[in-house]
Each structure stands twice: as C-alpha cells, then as structure tokens.
Design a protein around this motif. Structure first.
Motif, PDB file in Angstrom:
ATOM      1  N   PHE A 152       0.877  -1.175   0.000  1.00 63.32           N
ATOM      2  CA  PHE A 152       0.000   0.000   0.000  1.00 63.32           C
ATOM      3  C   PHE A 152       0.918   1.229   0.000  1.00 63.32           C
ATOM      4  O   PHE A 152       1.728   1.393   0.916  1.00 63.32           O
ATOM      5  N   ASP A 153       0.782   2.081  -1.016  1.00 64.54           N
ATOM      6  CA  ASP A 153       1.705   3.213  -1.167  1.00 64.54           C
ATOM      7  C   ASP A 153       1.101   4.466  -0.516  1.00 64.54           C
ATOM      8  O   ASP A 153       0.358   5.220  -1.138  1.00 64.54           O
ATOM      9  N   TRP A 154       1.464   4.687   0.757  1.00 69.09           N
ATOM     10  CA  TRP A 154       0.848   5.793   1.498  1.00 69.09           C
ATOM     11  C   TRP A 154       1.401   7.148   1.065  1.00 69.09           C
ATOM     12  O   TRP A 154       0.715   8.167   1.213  1.00 69.09           O
ATOM     13  N   ASP A 155       2.636   7.154   0.512  1.00 67.51           N
ATOM     14  CA  ASP A 155       3.148   8.429   0.000  1.00 67.51           C
ATOM     15  C   ASP A 155       2.301   8.872  -1.192  1.00 67.51           C
ATOM     16  O   ASP A 155       1.986  10.059  -1.344  1.00 67.51           O
ATOM     17  N   ALA A 156       1.926   7.903  -2.014  1.00 68.57           N
ATOM     18  CA  ALA A 156       1.078   8.243  -3.168  1.00 68.57           C
ATOM     19  C   ALA A 156      -0.298   8.717  -2.689  1.00 68.57           C
ATOM     20  O   ALA A 156      -0.884   9.638  -3.274  1.00 68.57           O
ATOM     21  N   VAL A 157      -0.801   8.119  -1.612  1.00 69.95           N
ATOM     22  CA  VAL A 157      -2.089   8.580  -1.066  1.00 69.95           C
ATOM     23  C   VAL A 157      -1.930  10.024  -0.583  1.00 69.95           C
ATOM     24  O   VAL A 157      -2.770  10.889  -0.866  1.00 69.95           O
ATOM     25  N   LEU A 186      -0.972   1.117   9.338  1.00 68.94           N
ATOM     26  CA  LEU A 186      -1.892   1.868  10.206  1.00 68.94           C
ATOM     27  C   LEU A 186      -1.276   3.175  10.661  1.00 68.94           C
ATOM     28  O   LEU A 186      -1.946   4.213  10.730  1.00 68.94           O
ATOM     29  N   GLN A 187       0.019   3.109  10.968  1.00 70.51           N
ATOM     30  CA  GLN A 187       0.716   4.311  11.423  1.00 70.51           C
ATOM     31  C   GLN A 187       0.683   5.384  10.327  1.00 70.51           C
ATOM     32  O   GLN A 187       0.376   6.554  10.588  1.00 70.51           O
ATOM     33  N   ALA A 188       0.955   4.941   9.103  1.00 70.47           N
ATOM     34  CA  ALA A 188       0.958   5.891   7.977  1.00 70.47           C
ATOM     35  C   ALA A 188      -0.438   6.479   7.784  1.00 70.47           C
ATOM     36  O   ALA A 188      -0.603   7.688   7.558  1.00 70.47           O
ATOM     37  N   LEU A 189      -1.437   5.639   7.933  1.00 67.18           N
ATOM     38  CA  LEU A 189      -2.822   6.089   7.755  1.00 67.18           C
ATOM     39  C   LEU A 189      -3.209   7.091   8.848  1.00 67.18           C
ATOM     40  O   LEU A 189      -3.836   8.118   8.578  1.00 67.18           O
ATOM     41  N   ARG A 190      -2.778   6.800  10.073  1.00 67.26           N
ATOM     42  CA  ARG A 190      -3.072   7.726  11.183  1.00 67.26           C
ATOM     43  C   ARG A 190      -2.462   9.095  10.924  1.00 67.26           C
ATOM     44  O   ARG A 190      -3.065  10.127  11.194  1.00 67.26           O
ATOM     45  N   GLN A 191      -1.236   9.073  10.384  1.00 68.79           N
ATOM     46  CA  GLN A 191      -0.580  10.364  10.121  1.00 68.79           C
ATOM     47  C   GLN A 191      -1.336  11.168   9.072  1.00 68.79           C
ATOM     48  O   GLN A 191      -1.498  12.377   9.194  1.00 68.79           O
ATOM     49  N   LEU A 192      -1.841  10.464   8.068  1.00 72.97           N
ATOM     50  CA  LEU A 192      -2.625  11.165   7.039  1.00 72.97           C
ATOM     51  C   LEU A 192      -3.925  11.695   7.645  1.00 72.97           C
ATOM     52  O   LEU A 192      -4.344  12.826   7.357  1.00 72.97           O
ATOM     53  N   ALA A 193      -4.527  10.876   8.494  1.00 72.57           N
ATOM     54  CA  ALA A 193      -5.811  11.274   9.094  1.00 72.57           C
ATOM     55  C   ALA A 193      -5.637  12.486   9.998  1.00 72.57           C
ATOM     56  O   ALA A 193      -6.562  13.290  10.157  1.00 72.57           O
ATOM     57  N   ALA A 194      -4.455  12.612  10.575  1.00 70.75           N
ATOM     58  CA  ALA A 194      -4.224  13.748  11.473  1.00 70.75           C
ATOM     59  C   ALA A 194      -4.237  15.066  10.714  1.00 70.75           C
ATOM     60  O   ALA A 194      -4.442  16.127  11.300  1.00 70.75           O
TER      61      ALA A 194
END
Ligand SMILES: Cc1ncc(COP(=O)(O)O)c(C=O)c1O
Length: 388
Positions: A152-157, A186-194
């Motif tokens: 899952f590419d969270w930088d691209a998200v 999950l950590q990456a997702l939390r950072q985006l959600a913040a």
C-alpha cells in the motif's frame, strides 16, 4: 424488442460491460472447467446453519424485517466487535444489517460521495468501488499497487489528497492481492488522518481470513480511526453462504444516520428468514465457527500451493482472503486475459486475470486463483495446472 425511441438515453456507465467474473463463470460452465475464478466456496455451509434455516422457514418470518436489521442480529454484531476489536458499537444507532457487503459499500458511497468529490482507493480494486463512485458523480483516484510486493503506497495517497477528497476506500484483507495491513500501514494512515478530514470506508469482508499468525488490523479496533470509519462485513464470506447476501455496516451514529437514509431507499431491509436463521445459528455457534476460519483457509491455501509447487506457476503468497496470485510468465507471453481464456478453454481451469482490477489494465502476467474449494477440486485443478 424494438424500443419506442430512436436514441437510447446516455449510459451512466459507458465503460462498464459484463464483468470478468460473469465471463469466466460462463466460460467455465461452457467448457466444463473447474472454476477457481469467482470467489465462492464449492462446499456446504455448517449443517447447524442449514438446520436453523429449515427450522425458521416454517415460522412466521416472511414479512419485512426492521429497516436496520433484526435487533438480536445487531446485538450479535455488536458483541462480535467487542470480542474481536474491543470496539463499542450501539446496536440501536451504529449497526445496520445490509444485503451483503456490496449493498453496504454502495449505500455508504451514495450517502457520502457527491458530484466532484474524490475517493481514493488502491488498484487492483474490487470491481464495485469505481462504478459506485462514478454513479454519484464522484471521481475515483486509483493508486496502483505493484507486483510482486503489492504494498500500500501511502506516500502516493498523501500526494493524492486534496480538498475534494471525501473518502478513502480501504480493502483489508485485500482482494485480489491477499495483502493485509501491517502496523506500519496503520501508522501511515493515522498520520494522514491527522492532517486531513477524510472519511474511511473499510471493506473488511475477509476479516477472519488472515494467515500465518497475523492479526486483522480493523479500523474498528483503532481508536484514532474508528470515529471516522464505516466498517463493512459479510456473513456470506464468514459462513460460506455468499448466496445469502447478508452483511453489515458499523459506524458512529452520525455516519450511520446518513448511511441508513440511503439503505432505507435502496433495499429498505434484508431478507427476514435469513436474518432469523443467522441469529439462531450465531448465538450458540458463531464465535466457535469463526475462530477456526483462518486455519481452515490457510490449510486450503497451503494445499493448493503444495500441489502447484512443481508447476511453472510462481506463487505470490497470500496473507489473507481466500485468493492467491500466481505469476505465469514462465509459461506464456500471452496477456493475462488471453491466458485466462486459453486456460479455461484448453486446460479446463477458470481463473481471473489481475489486469481487470486496474484502471490502466496493468498486466504483470498474474492470475488470481480462489482456493475456497473442496480438497478434491483443488487436487483436480492442480493436476490441470501442473501440465502447463
Ligand atoms: C473485497 C470484497 N468486498 C465485498 C464483497 C461483497 O461481499 P458480499 O458478497 O457480502 O456482498 C466481495 C465479494 O467478493 C469482495 O471480494
């Protein structure tokens, strides 16, 4: 039949044709092939569940169920989320029984996505997502996952997030790749959600099919993410009854209120006898049945993998779902669609070409096999695949 006008109204889904699942299942029937394409078990559900349905069907259970679902079934879903995810959902205001995970996904997208809104999802993506977004006038921003890691590419998200982003559509465990979220995801997702107020639509229909000692990291279990998430589940997947089409959506009350506004006009309610049978089976047997599911499917995944270990198909190990990807590049240069058509017609095994799940039809010479099949089916399919 001749239509009474010369021009058809514009199609709302001009690029959508018959899905590959329908095509491959029809080809499988036509050629008497073993069907490892569509995701459904070829074995029976638990006898206790069938007995519950037989018992229930002669009772007065033939009128509309409550719009949100039978209260006792919602109580069970609440207890299930408490037990597995330490998550508190109020059955009255936060749990809705739906006609499969599919209806839940469609209702959620319809409730929250409007014209011009953007929805981010990962490709390869389950085929319901993008048409449902586009029917609302929304735009799907599809982030590709690449073979063989399919991370899952969270930088691209992060780069794709914009003021128009309404929803992140997350499928975990992921069909077709078999990827599951890690703590780092999950950590990456939390950072985006913040830093962005997106909602999350979490398609977790394979929540109990997670292998090799991994834990399913549900949005429901994460205190930071739960409050912005609609989480979708499926009895069809969990209990080997895909034909029943009963699922659910759990979400905080304000989100559930909006969700139910659509659900009530989409289906209003889900088949009463099926809900009654589910309650009657699940209350005494449900958690015991679910606790064995991961081991049951892991054993099937491994059986197919062992049977194919001498073949020229290269396995891309699945960490969850009842699918596994196989790379056939050592066998053929055909594109994956042609390869699957040849496979079903000449070798008698139906599979799904993975390129169909991508916006740009990215073709990495990979097919998806469904291992939710009896051991006999897996042995027969492997015999046919091993001669390639
Ligand atoms: C990722 C994913 N989501 C949702 C569904 C649909 O679930 P249901 O059969 O409960 O509608 C499926 C079924 O294949 C699926 O693979």
């Amino acid at each position: 039949m001749v239509l009474p006008f010369q021009t058809l109204p514009d199609s709302k889904l001009p690029l959508v044709g018959t899905t590959i699942f329908t095509v491959m299942t029809a080809e499988a029937r036509k050629h008497g092939a073993i069907n490892l394409s569509q995701g459904f078990p070829d074995f029976d559900p638990e006898p206790e569940l069938l007995a519950a349905l037989a018992r229930i069907i002669t009772q007065p259970v033939h009128q509309y169920a409550p719009m949100a679902g039978l209260p006792r079934l919602r109580e069970w879903i609440a207890a299930h989320h408490r037990h597995h995810y330490a998550a508190a959902y109020d059955p009255e205001s936060e749990i809705t029984v739906t006609s499969g995970g599919t209806e839940a996904l469609y209702a959620a997208i319809t409730a929250f996505v409007g014209a011009g809104d953007e929805v981010i999802c990962f490709d390869p993506s389950y085929d319901v997502y993008v048409p449902a977004v586009e029917l609302q006038g929304g735009k799907a921003i599809r982030i590709p996952m690449h073979s063989p890691q399919f991370s899952f590419d969270w930088d691209a998200v992060a780069s794709a997030l914009s003021p128009r982003t309404k929803l992140l559509l997350l499928n975990n465990p992921h069909n077709p790749t078999g990827r599951v979220f890690t703590k780092a995801d999950l950590q990456a997702l939390r950072q985006l959600a913040a830093r962005h107020p997106f909602l999350i639509l979490a398609d977790e229909v394979y929540e109990h099919m997670v292998f090799d000692g991994r834990t399913h990291l549900s949005m429901a279990a994460d205190p930071d993410l739960q409050s912005r998430s609609l989480v979708v589940g499926s009895f069809g997947k969990n209990l080997h009854i895909t034909g029943w089409k009963v699922g659910w959506c759990v979400a905080p009350a304000p989100l559930t209120t909006e969700f139910r506004k659509v659900h009530q006009y989409l289906t209003f309610s889900t088949a009463t006898p099926l809900q009654e049978a589910l309650v009657s089976y699940l209350e005494p047997c449900g958690e015991a049945a679910l606790s064995g599911l991961a081991a049951f499917y892991q054993q099937k995944r491994d059986r197919l993998a062992n049977l194919l270990s001498g073949s020229r198909l290269r396995r891309i190990p699945s960490a969850g779902t009842y699918f596994e990807l196989y790379d056939y590049s050592a066998i053929s240069d055909l594109n994956d669609r042609e390869f699957c058509l040849k496979l079903v017609r000449e070798n008698g095994v139906a599979a799904i070409p993975v390129s169909v799940f991508y916006a740009d039809s990215i073709d990495s010479r990979i097919i998806r096999l469904c291992f939710a099949k009896s051991d006999t089916t897996l042995v027969q399919a492997a015999e046919r695949l091993s001669v390639l």
